[in-house]
Design a protein around this motif. Structure first.
Motif, PDB file in Angstrom:
ATOM      1  N   GLN A   1      -2.874  29.600  59.035  1.00 48.27           N
ATOM      2  CA  GLN A   1      -1.554  30.143  59.249  1.00 48.27           C
ATOM      3  C   GLN A   1      -0.974  29.080  57.790  1.00 48.27           C
ATOM      4  OE1 GLN A   1      -0.047  30.306  62.419  1.00 48.27           O
ATOM      5  NE2 GLN A   1       1.524  28.674  62.925  1.00 48.27           N
ATOM      6  N   VAL A   2       0.102  30.464  57.971  1.00 47.00           N
ATOM      7  CA  VAL A   2       0.925  29.986  56.312  1.00 47.00           C
ATOM      8  C   VAL A   2       2.215  29.200  56.738  1.00 47.00           C
ATOM      9  CG1 VAL A   2       1.434  31.592  54.553  1.00 47.00           C
ATOM     10  CG2 VAL A   2      -0.318  32.126  54.978  1.00 47.00           C
ATOM     11  N   GLN A   3       2.375  28.706  55.772  1.00 47.23           N
ATOM     12  CA  GLN A   3       3.877  27.250  56.262  1.00 47.23           C
ATOM     13  C   GLN A   3       4.358  28.027  54.845  1.00 47.23           C
ATOM     14  OE1 GLN A   3       4.749  25.967  58.437  1.00 47.23           O
ATOM     15  NE2 GLN A   3       2.297  26.094  59.116  1.00 47.23           N
ATOM     16  N   LEU A   4       6.097  29.041  54.820  1.00 50.66           N
ATOM     17  CA  LEU A   4       6.670  28.727  53.455  1.00 50.66           C
ATOM     18  C   LEU A   4       7.779  28.120  53.664  1.00 50.66           C
ATOM     19  CD1 LEU A   4       6.883  32.633  54.750  1.00 50.66           C
ATOM     20  CD2 LEU A   4       5.564  32.291  52.873  1.00 50.66           C
ATOM     21  N   VAL A   5       8.703  27.671  53.151  1.00 47.01           N
ATOM     22  CA  VAL A   5       9.224  26.290  52.514  1.00 47.01           C
ATOM     23  C   VAL A   5      10.052  27.033  51.502  1.00 47.01           C
ATOM     24  CG1 VAL A   5       9.164  24.095  51.312  1.00 47.01           C
ATOM     25  CG2 VAL A   5       7.231  24.655  52.500  1.00 47.01           C
ATOM     26  N   GLU A   6      11.324  27.185  51.884  1.00 44.25           N
ATOM     27  CA  GLU A   6      12.412  27.493  51.279  1.00 44.25           C
ATOM     28  C   GLU A   6      13.886  26.938  50.645  1.00 44.25           C
ATOM     29  OE1 GLU A   6      12.485  31.635  53.746  1.00 44.25           O
ATOM     30  OE2 GLU A   6      14.271  30.058  54.348  1.00 44.25           O
ATOM     31  N   SER A   7      13.758  27.171  49.259  1.00 40.82           N
ATOM     32  CA  SER A   7      15.386  26.317  48.780  1.00 40.82           C
ATOM     33  C   SER A   7      16.057  27.618  48.289  1.00 40.82           C
ATOM     34  CB  SER A   7      14.679  25.463  47.954  1.00 40.82           C
ATOM     35  OG  SER A   7      13.578  26.533  46.990  1.00 40.82           O
ATOM     36  N   GLY A   8      17.302  26.785  48.043  1.00 44.91           N
ATOM     37  CA  GLY A   8      18.364  27.311  46.914  1.00 44.91           C
ATOM     38  C   GLY A   8      19.650  27.974  47.680  1.00 44.91           C
ATOM     39  N   GLY A   9      19.453  27.883  49.517  1.00 47.64           N
ATOM     40  CA  GLY A   9      20.969  27.905  49.876  1.00 47.64           C
ATOM     41  C   GLY A   9      21.683  27.168  49.607  1.00 47.64           C
ATOM     42  N   GLY A  10      23.024  27.623  49.543  1.00 50.65           N
ATOM     43  CA  GLY A  10      24.055  26.937  49.586  1.00 50.65           C
ATOM     44  C   GLY A  10      25.524  27.471  49.918  1.00 50.65           C
ATOM     45  N   LEU A  11      26.289  26.641  49.332  1.00 50.12           N
ATOM     46  CA  LEU A  11      28.002  27.708  49.192  1.00 50.12           C
ATOM     47  C   LEU A  11      28.086  27.998  47.793  1.00 50.12           C
ATOM     48  CD1 LEU A  11      30.746  27.810  50.657  1.00 50.12           C
ATOM     49  CD2 LEU A  11      31.465  25.316  49.959  1.00 50.12           C
ATOM     50  N   VAL A  12      28.924  28.788  47.839  1.00 48.94           N
ATOM     51  CA  VAL A  12      29.111  29.609  46.368  1.00 48.94           C
ATOM     52  C   VAL A  12      29.982  30.136  46.881  1.00 48.94           C
ATOM     53  CG1 VAL A  12      27.756  31.914  46.649  1.00 48.94           C
ATOM     54  CG2 VAL A  12      28.384  30.694  44.375  1.00 48.94           C
ATOM     55  N   GLN A  13      31.344  31.004  45.744  1.00 47.62           N
ATOM     56  CA  GLN A  13      32.610  30.955  45.031  1.00 47.62           C
ATOM     57  C   GLN A  13      31.986  32.808  45.700  1.00 47.62           C
ATOM     58  OE1 GLN A  13      36.285  30.004  45.893  1.00 47.62           O
ATOM     59  NE2 GLN A  13      35.150  28.467  46.398  1.00 47.62           N
ATOM     60  N   ALA A 110       6.407  44.119  61.257  1.00 43.88           N
ATOM     61  CA  ALA A 110       5.135  44.346  59.965  1.00 43.88           C
ATOM     62  C   ALA A 110       5.173  42.884  59.301  1.00 43.88           C
ATOM     63  CB  ALA A 110       5.798  44.974  58.851  1.00 43.88           C
ATOM     64  N   PHE A 111       5.889  41.563  60.088  1.00 43.20           N
ATOM     65  CA  PHE A 111       5.849  40.538  58.917  1.00 43.20           C
ATOM     66  C   PHE A 111       5.519  39.335  59.834  1.00 43.20           C
ATOM     67  CE2 PHE A 111       8.559  43.181  56.506  1.00 43.20           C
ATOM     68  CZ  PHE A 111       7.938  42.083  55.167  1.00 43.20           C
ATOM     69  N   GLN A 112       4.517  38.734  59.339  1.00 38.52           N
ATOM     70  CA  GLN A 112       3.774  37.622  60.466  1.00 38.52           C
ATOM     71  C   GLN A 112       3.922  36.473  60.412  1.00 38.52           C
ATOM     72  OE1 GLN A 112      -0.777  37.574  60.428  1.00 38.52           O
ATOM     73  NE2 GLN A 112      -0.376  38.412  57.869  1.00 38.52           N
ATOM     74  N   TYR A 113       4.673  35.865  59.388  1.00 41.38           N
ATOM     75  CA  TYR A 113       5.302  34.452  59.014  1.00 41.38           C
ATOM     76  C   TYR A 113       5.775  34.638  58.772  1.00 41.38           C
ATOM     77  CZ  TYR A 113      -0.537  33.878  59.097  1.00 41.38           C
ATOM     78  OH  TYR A 113      -1.955  33.960  59.799  1.00 41.38           O
ATOM     79  N   TRP A 114       7.013  33.127  59.029  1.00 45.65           N
ATOM     80  CA  TRP A 114       8.343  33.829  58.329  1.00 45.65           C
ATOM     81  C   TRP A 114       8.915  32.275  58.023  1.00 45.65           C
ATOM     82  CZ3 TRP A 114      12.014  37.781  59.115  1.00 45.65           C
ATOM     83  CH2 TRP A 114      11.591  38.815  59.266  1.00 45.65           C
ATOM     84  N   GLY A 115       9.397  31.758  57.524  1.00 46.78           N
ATOM     85  CA  GLY A 115       9.909  30.437  56.975  1.00 46.78           C
ATOM     86  C   GLY A 115      10.937  30.152  57.996  1.00 46.78           C
ATOM     87  N   GLN A 116      11.226  29.310  57.461  1.00 43.53           N
ATOM     88  CA  GLN A 116      12.809  28.277  58.288  1.00 43.53           C
ATOM     89  C   GLN A 116      13.738  28.430  58.058  1.00 43.53           C
ATOM     90  OE1 GLN A 116      11.503  27.210  55.436  1.00 43.53           O
ATOM     91  NE2 GLN A 116      13.161  26.552  54.502  1.00 43.53           N
ATOM     92  N   GLY A 117      14.447  29.291  57.170  1.00 36.61           N
ATOM     93  CA  GLY A 117      15.495  30.091  56.650  1.00 36.61           C
ATOM     94  C   GLY A 117      16.581  28.899  56.061  1.00 36.61           C
ATOM     95  N   THR A 118      17.996  29.729  55.435  1.00 35.73           N
ATOM     96  CA  THR A 118      18.311  28.802  54.331  1.00 35.73           C
ATOM     97  C   THR A 118      19.488  29.435  54.462  1.00 35.73           C
ATOM     98  OG1 THR A 118      19.273  27.717  51.942  1.00 35.73           O
ATOM     99  CG2 THR A 118      17.462  30.327  52.216  1.00 35.73           C
ATOM    100  N   GLN A 119      20.595  28.577  54.560  1.00 38.08           N
ATOM    101  CA  GLN A 119      22.126  29.278  54.534  1.00 38.08           C
ATOM    102  C   GLN A 119      22.373  29.525  53.056  1.00 38.08           C
ATOM    103  OE1 GLN A 119      24.141  29.339  57.365  1.00 38.08           O
ATOM    104  NE2 GLN A 119      25.065  30.727  56.394  1.00 38.08           N
ATOM    105  N   VAL A 120      23.142  30.900  53.764  1.00 42.25           N
ATOM    106  CA  VAL A 120      23.793  30.966  52.142  1.00 42.25           C
ATOM    107  C   VAL A 120      25.493  31.338  53.068  1.00 42.25           C
ATOM    108  CG1 VAL A 120      24.230  33.429  50.627  1.00 42.25           C
ATOM    109  CG2 VAL A 120      22.281  32.098  50.575  1.00 42.25           C
ATOM    110  N   SER A 121      26.244  30.798  51.954  1.00 48.01           N
ATOM    111  CA  SER A 121      27.775  30.188  52.986  1.00 48.01           C
ATOM    112  C   SER A 121      28.575  31.634  51.759  1.00 48.01           C
ATOM    113  CB  SER A 121      27.892  29.500  52.852  1.00 48.01           C
ATOM    114  OG  SER A 121      27.600  29.387  54.521  1.00 48.01           O
ATOM    115  N   VAL A 122      28.801  32.440  50.921  1.00 45.93           N
ATOM    116  CA  VAL A 122      30.427  32.956  50.789  1.00 45.93           C
ATOM    117  C   VAL A 122      31.738  32.405  50.958  1.00 45.93           C
ATOM    118  CG1 VAL A 122      30.354  34.392  49.309  1.00 45.93           C
ATOM    119  CG2 VAL A 122      28.116  34.080  49.954  1.00 45.93           C
ATOM    120  N   SER A 123      31.939  31.778  50.179  1.00 45.91           N
ATOM    121  CA  SER A 123      33.865  31.494  50.572  1.00 45.91           C
ATOM    122  C   SER A 123      34.493  32.702  49.994  1.00 45.91           C
ATOM    123  CB  SER A 123      34.312  30.109  50.122  1.00 45.91           C
ATOM    124  OG  SER A 123      34.126  29.848  48.913  1.00 45.91           O
ATOM    125  N   SER A 124      35.711  32.946  49.952  1.00 43.59           N
ATOM    126  CA  SER A 124      36.100  33.776  49.259  1.00 43.59           C
ATOM    127  C   SER A 124      37.390  32.482  48.628  1.00 43.59           C
ATOM    128  CB  SER A 124      37.997  34.045  50.171  1.00 43.59           C
ATOM    129  OG  SER A 124      37.140  35.111  51.262  1.00 43.59           O
TER     130      SER A 124
END
Length: 124
Positions: A1-13, A110-124
């Motif tokens: 079992q492969v665990q994937l840990v994501e980071s870096g998402g957020g709100l950006v202009q 084709a991909f067997q392991y997935w991370g939890q997802g990280t939200q990227v939000s882009v504002s106008s």
């Protein structure tokens, strides 16, 4: 079992940049191809970018080519996605994934392991 840990998402202009990171739990995962996918509200999961296990081959969707860069540091078991010139259409949950094989794929199956997802939000 492969665990994937994501980071870096957020709100950006709009026009801004982010770096997403995804670290795998085991060293052997670096022998596999990896990829990034995203899912916007009301949309299906969309291919973004893929990279072979040694990093010599890369693939990008047309919508992100020239703006996003996929890379990996196998010594750190880490996958990166550098997002630049962001626009509101890039708003989505971004997922990293490990390919069953060593090469490139655009196919979710084709991909067997997935991370939890990280939200990227882009504002106008």
């Amino acid at each position: 079992q492969v665990q994937l840990v994501e980071s870096g998402g957020g709100l950006v202009q709009a026009g801004g940049s982010l770096r997403l990171s995804c670290t795998a739990s085991r060293r052997t995962s670096t022998n596999n191809g990896m990829g990034w996918f995203r899912q916007a509200p009301g949309k299906g999961r969309e291919f973004v970018a893929a990279i072979s296990w040694r990093g010599e081959s890369k693939d990008y969707s047309d919508s992100v080519k020239g703006r996003f860069t996929i890379s990996r540091d196998n010594a750190k078991n880490t996958l990166y996605l550098d997002l630049s010139r962001l626009n509101p259409e890039d708003t989505a949950v971004y997922y990293c994934a490990v390919n069953r094989g060593s090469g490139l794929s655009r196919q979710t199956q084709a991909f067997q392991y997935w991370g939890q997802g990280t939200q990227v939000s882009v504002s106008s």
